[in-house]
Design a protein around this motif. Structure first.
Motif, PDB file in Angstrom:
ATOM      1  N   GLY A 154     -22.113 -12.078  38.789  1.00 24.70           N
ATOM      2  CA  GLY A 154     -20.777 -12.492  39.187  1.00 24.70           C
ATOM      3  C   GLY A 154     -20.494 -13.932  38.820  1.00 24.70           C
ATOM      4  O   GLY A 154     -19.365 -14.290  38.458  1.00 24.70           O
ATOM      5  N   GLY A 155     -21.505 -14.776  38.889  1.00 23.94           N
ATOM      6  CA  GLY A 155     -21.336 -16.175  38.526  1.00 23.94           C
ATOM      7  C   GLY A 155     -21.037 -16.355  37.048  1.00 23.94           C
ATOM      8  O   GLY A 155     -20.200 -17.184  36.674  1.00 23.94           O
ATOM      9  N   VAL A 156     -21.705 -15.587  36.197  1.00 19.82           N
ATOM     10  CA  VAL A 156     -21.468 -15.673  34.752  1.00 19.82           C
ATOM     11  C   VAL A 156     -20.026 -15.282  34.427  1.00 19.82           C
ATOM     12  O   VAL A 156     -19.338 -15.967  33.654  1.00 19.82           O
ATOM     13  N   ILE A 157     -19.550 -14.174  35.005  1.00 21.00           N
ATOM     14  CA  ILE A 157     -18.185 -13.708  34.710  1.00 21.00           C
ATOM     15  C   ILE A 157     -17.149 -14.674  35.282  1.00 21.00           C
ATOM     16  O   ILE A 157     -16.133 -14.964  34.641  1.00 21.00           O
ATOM     17  N   THR A 158     -17.399 -15.194  36.472  1.00 24.67           N
ATOM     18  CA  THR A 158     -16.476 -16.177  37.053  1.00 24.67           C
ATOM     19  C   THR A 158     -16.400 -17.423  36.176  1.00 24.67           C
ATOM     20  O   THR A 158     -15.315 -17.958  35.916  1.00 24.67           O
ATOM     21  N   LEU A 159     -17.557 -17.877  35.719  1.00 24.13           N
ATOM     22  CA  LEU A 159     -17.603 -19.060  34.860  1.00 24.13           C
ATOM     23  C   LEU A 159     -16.875 -18.800  33.541  1.00 24.13           C
ATOM     24  O   LEU A 159     -16.134 -19.662  33.049  1.00 24.13           O
ATOM     25  N   ALA A 160     -17.054 -17.604  32.962  1.00 20.01           N
ATOM     26  CA  ALA A 160     -16.369 -17.269  31.713  1.00 20.01           C
ATOM     27  C   ALA A 160     -14.851 -17.273  31.904  1.00 20.01           C
ATOM     28  O   ALA A 160     -14.103 -17.738  31.034  1.00 20.01           O
ATOM     29  N   ALA A 161     -14.397 -16.764  33.047  1.00 21.96           N
ATOM     30  CA  ALA A 161     -12.953 -16.753  33.327  1.00 21.96           C
ATOM     31  C   ALA A 161     -12.425 -18.173  33.481  1.00 21.96           C
ATOM     32  O   ALA A 161     -11.358 -18.523  32.944  1.00 21.96           O
ATOM     33  N   ALA A 162     -13.160 -19.019  34.186  1.00 22.73           N
ATOM     34  CA  ALA A 162     -12.726 -20.407  34.373  1.00 22.73           C
ATOM     35  C   ALA A 162     -12.721 -21.160  33.047  1.00 22.73           C
ATOM     36  O   ALA A 162     -11.804 -21.946  32.767  1.00 22.73           O
ATOM     37  N   MET A 163     -13.715 -20.910  32.210  1.00 20.61           N
ATOM     38  CA  MET A 163     -13.762 -21.575  30.909  1.00 20.61           C
ATOM     39  C   MET A 163     -12.671 -21.081  29.974  1.00 20.61           C
ATOM     40  O   MET A 163     -12.245 -21.798  29.059  1.00 20.61           O
ATOM     41  N   THR A 164     -12.193 -19.857  30.176  1.00 22.30           N
ATOM     42  CA  THR A 164     -11.052 -19.370  29.405  1.00 22.30           C
ATOM     43  C   THR A 164      -9.808 -20.195  29.718  1.00 22.30           C
ATOM     44  O   THR A 164      -9.035 -20.558  28.815  1.00 22.30           O
ATOM     45  N   LEU A 165      -9.620 -20.536  30.983  1.00 24.66           N
ATOM     46  CA  LEU A 165      -8.488 -21.381  31.366  1.00 24.66           C
ATOM     47  C   LEU A 165      -8.652 -22.790  30.805  1.00 24.66           C
ATOM     48  O   LEU A 165      -7.675 -23.415  30.379  1.00 24.66           O
ATOM     49  N   TRP A 166      -9.883 -23.302  30.803  1.00 19.27           N
ATOM     50  CA  TRP A 166     -10.106 -24.629  30.232  1.00 19.27           C
ATOM     51  C   TRP A 166      -9.852 -24.617  28.723  1.00 19.27           C
ATOM     52  O   TRP A 166      -9.264 -25.568  28.174  1.00 19.27           O
ATOM     53  N   ALA A 167     -10.286 -23.557  28.055  1.00 17.07           N
ATOM     54  CA  ALA A 167     -10.031 -23.442  26.618  1.00 17.07           C
ATOM     55  C   ALA A 167      -8.534 -23.388  26.342  1.00 17.07           C
ATOM     56  O   ALA A 167      -8.052 -23.939  25.341  1.00 17.07           O
ATOM     57  N   PHE A 168      -7.781 -22.737  27.209  1.00 15.40           N
ATOM     58  CA  PHE A 168      -6.333 -22.685  27.061  1.00 15.40           C
ATOM     59  C   PHE A 168      -5.732 -24.088  27.183  1.00 15.40           C
ATOM     60  O   PHE A 168      -4.825 -24.459  26.426  1.00 15.40           O
ATOM     61  N   LEU A 169      -6.253 -24.885  28.109  1.00 14.69           N
ATOM     62  CA  LEU A 169      -5.794 -26.266  28.231  1.00 14.69           C
ATOM     63  C   LEU A 169      -6.072 -27.029  26.931  1.00 14.69           C
ATOM     64  O   LEU A 169      -5.242 -27.828  26.472  1.00 14.69           O
ATOM     65  N   GLY A 170      -7.221 -26.751  26.323  1.00 10.88           N
ATOM     66  CA  GLY A 170      -7.535 -27.371  25.042  1.00 10.88           C
ATOM     67  C   GLY A 170      -6.591 -26.944  23.936  1.00 10.88           C
ATOM     68  O   GLY A 170      -6.226 -27.753  23.069  1.00 10.88           O
ATOM     69  N   VAL A 171      -6.187 -25.668  23.943  1.00 11.25           N
ATOM     70  CA  VAL A 171      -5.230 -25.171  22.957  1.00 11.25           C
ATOM     71  C   VAL A 171      -3.918 -25.959  23.040  1.00 11.25           C
ATOM     72  O   VAL A 171      -3.248 -26.195  22.032  1.00 11.25           O
ATOM     73  N   LEU A 172      -3.555 -26.397  24.242  1.00  9.52           N
ATOM     74  CA  LEU A 172      -2.310 -27.135  24.434  1.00  9.52           C
ATOM     75  C   LEU A 172      -2.447 -28.621  24.100  1.00  9.52           C
ATOM     76  O   LEU A 172      -1.510 -29.225  23.562  1.00  9.52           O
ATOM     77  N   LEU A 173      -3.601 -29.226  24.393  1.00  9.35           N
ATOM     78  CA  LEU A 173      -3.745 -30.679  24.295  1.00  9.35           C
ATOM     79  C   LEU A 173      -4.427 -31.159  23.013  1.00  9.35           C
ATOM     80  O   LEU A 173      -4.079 -32.233  22.494  1.00  9.35           O
ATOM     81  N   LEU A 174      -5.390 -30.416  22.506  1.00 11.83           N
ATOM     82  CA  LEU A 174      -6.201 -30.914  21.400  1.00 11.83           C
ATOM     83  C   LEU A 174      -5.527 -30.887  20.029  1.00 11.83           C
ATOM     84  O   LEU A 174      -5.955 -31.623  19.125  1.00 11.83           O
ATOM     85  N   PRO A 175      -4.501 -30.060  19.793  1.00 13.34           N
ATOM     86  CA  PRO A 175      -3.846 -30.114  18.477  1.00 13.34           C
ATOM     87  C   PRO A 175      -3.284 -31.485  18.114  1.00 13.34           C
ATOM     88  O   PRO A 175      -3.268 -31.858  16.940  1.00 13.34           O
ATOM     89  N   THR A 176      -2.829 -32.264  19.092  1.00 12.52           N
ATOM     90  CA  THR A 176      -2.226 -33.569  18.778  1.00 12.52           C
ATOM     91  C   THR A 176      -3.215 -34.528  18.129  1.00 12.52           C
ATOM     92  O   THR A 176      -2.938 -35.074  17.051  1.00 12.52           O
ATOM     93  N   PRO A 177      -4.390 -34.783  18.710  1.00 10.76           N
ATOM     94  CA  PRO A 177      -5.360 -35.638  17.996  1.00 10.76           C
ATOM     95  C   PRO A 177      -5.865 -35.003  16.709  1.00 10.76           C
ATOM     96  O   PRO A 177      -6.219 -35.722  15.757  1.00 10.76           O
TER      97      PRO A 177
END
Length: 389
Positions: free
Chosen positions: A257-280
């Motif tokens: 359960g911890g692995v799947i929860t972590l994967a879900a949370a990291m998906t949201l973090w990756a989405f934040l990167g999709v929004l912020l990292l293109p500028t630099p």
């Protein structure tokens, strides 16, 4: 077989259609990850303790990972078999897709195994350390993984490319030419220290001055440190997200359960990167363009930029808002308009392909977002080495 453009809705370009598909796919991944976290689904259906044996825990994790692959089949099918310029036989595409998702599933399982064992032995700090090491490994073998995922054959370096590499001041022995059927494949550096430059065989069709200019840009990305900063910056971004995810969810990858929860949370973090990292990332593209233009002039650069963009999205102009959010590589009209030579344009803060390195390295966090974005959804040849400049 070439895509009949009149199959697209009126007023929708090929590039915009793929963007809409990517938005839908990424949005679906984000909604699924949010639902998993909000409704605590992993804790309801999976063990959240380390008392469960490692084989039993990994078996359940593997089933969840397989479900994720199937869940995105519709987006992959549209993005890889229909919404492409060159269609293949359905059986050919399906075989390539199966190969790609099998490799990704294997990487996810290896990462999950290492994270679980590390967390059981040394807690979350050990898991963080393992995640960093997995990212280093993925960055180091990026070029080889691209060949494994999509089965692209390596061919002898054509004389035209070898000659252009010499003109660009690039050691031809570091160039690896691969034959990819996907015209959007542009290759790139593999390894933290830019040891091997993967170049698509299609580049032999570029005019020789443009080919030399594009290879010069790649050399400058390595010698100025922009490539290394892009990879290291991506690792730092992902590692911060990993630590934040562990802290906010309160879980440990020691359990299924911890692995799947972590994967879900990291998906949201990756989405934040999709929004912020293109500028630099766009800033680094402009800087390398300027540095290369100072050496070869504007015309070879203009020719290379135009042809590579035509082989990819073929979208000369984008609205500022669309480009800011969704595109780490600026549109070709903006790039050409800023082709003013400046040999010292690349600064210590420029990180080349920061956004796309971050997506590739999230394979180590078992997230599906890296292959749901518009540029590579359904196209396994682009999963490790995403389209670029």
């Amino acid at each position: 077989m070439t895509l009949p453009l009149d199959t697209l809705p009126r007023g929708v370009t090929y590039a915009r259609a793929r963007l809409y598909l990517g938005i839908t796919g990424v949005g679906s991944a984000v909604l699924l990850a949010t639902a998993l976290l909000h409704f605590r689904i992993p804790s309801s259906g999976l063990s959240m303790t380390a008392e469960q044996s490692v084989p039993a825990a990994l078996f359940r994790v593997g089933l969840m990972f397989a479900f994720a692959q199937v869940a995105f089949l519709m987006f992959d099918l549209i993005g890889g078999a229909w919404l492409v310029r060159r269609r293949e036989w359905a059986s050919t595409w399906l075989a390539r897709w199966m190969r790609g998702v099998t490799v990704q599933w294997g990487v996810w399982m290896l990462s999950a195994t290492l994270l679980m064992l590390a967390a059981r032995a040394g807690g979350n700090p050990a898991a963080v350390a393992v995640f960093v090491l997995v990212q280093v490994l993925l960055a180091t073998v990026r070029g080889r993984m691209a060949l494994v995922i999509a089965r692209m054959p390596v061919i002898p370096t054509p004389e035209r490319i070898a000659r252009a590499a010499a003109q660009a001041g690039l050691d031809a022995s570091r160039v690896q030419v691969v034959d990819s059927s996907d015209e959007s494949f542009v290759g790139g550096w593999s390894g933290l220290t830019a040891r091997t430059l993967v170049v698509p065989a299609r580049w032999v069709q570029l005019p020789e001055p443009a080919l030399a200019a594009m290879l010069l840009r790649r050399r400058l990305a390595a010698t100025t440190g922009a490539h290394l900063r892009g990879v290291v910056g991506a690792m730092v971004w992902n590692t911060i997200g990993f630590v934040v995810s562990l802290a906010l969810t309160g879980v440990s990858p020691a359990s299924a359960g911890g692995v799947i929860t972590l994967a879900a949370a990291m998906t949201l973090w990756a989405f934040l990167g999709v929004l912020l990292l293109p500028t630099p990332s766009r800033a680094a593209v402009f800087a390398l363009d300027a540095a290369a233009t100072a050496s070869v002039g504007a015309e070879p650069m203009r020719s290379g930029i135009e042809l590579l963009d035509i082989w990819q999205d073929d979208e000369p102009v984008r609205r500022a808002g669309v480009e800011t959010v969704f595109h780490p590589v600026p549109g070709r009209v903006r790039r050409i308009a800023r082709l003013v030579g400046n040999a010292s344009a690349v600064k210590p803060w420029h990180a080349h392909h920061l956004a796309r390195h971050a997506l590739w390295l999230t394979w180590g966090a078992c997230t599906p977002l890296s292959r749901a974005v518009h540029c590579n959804v359904g196209r396994s040849a682009l999963w490790a080495m995403l389209p670029g400049d």
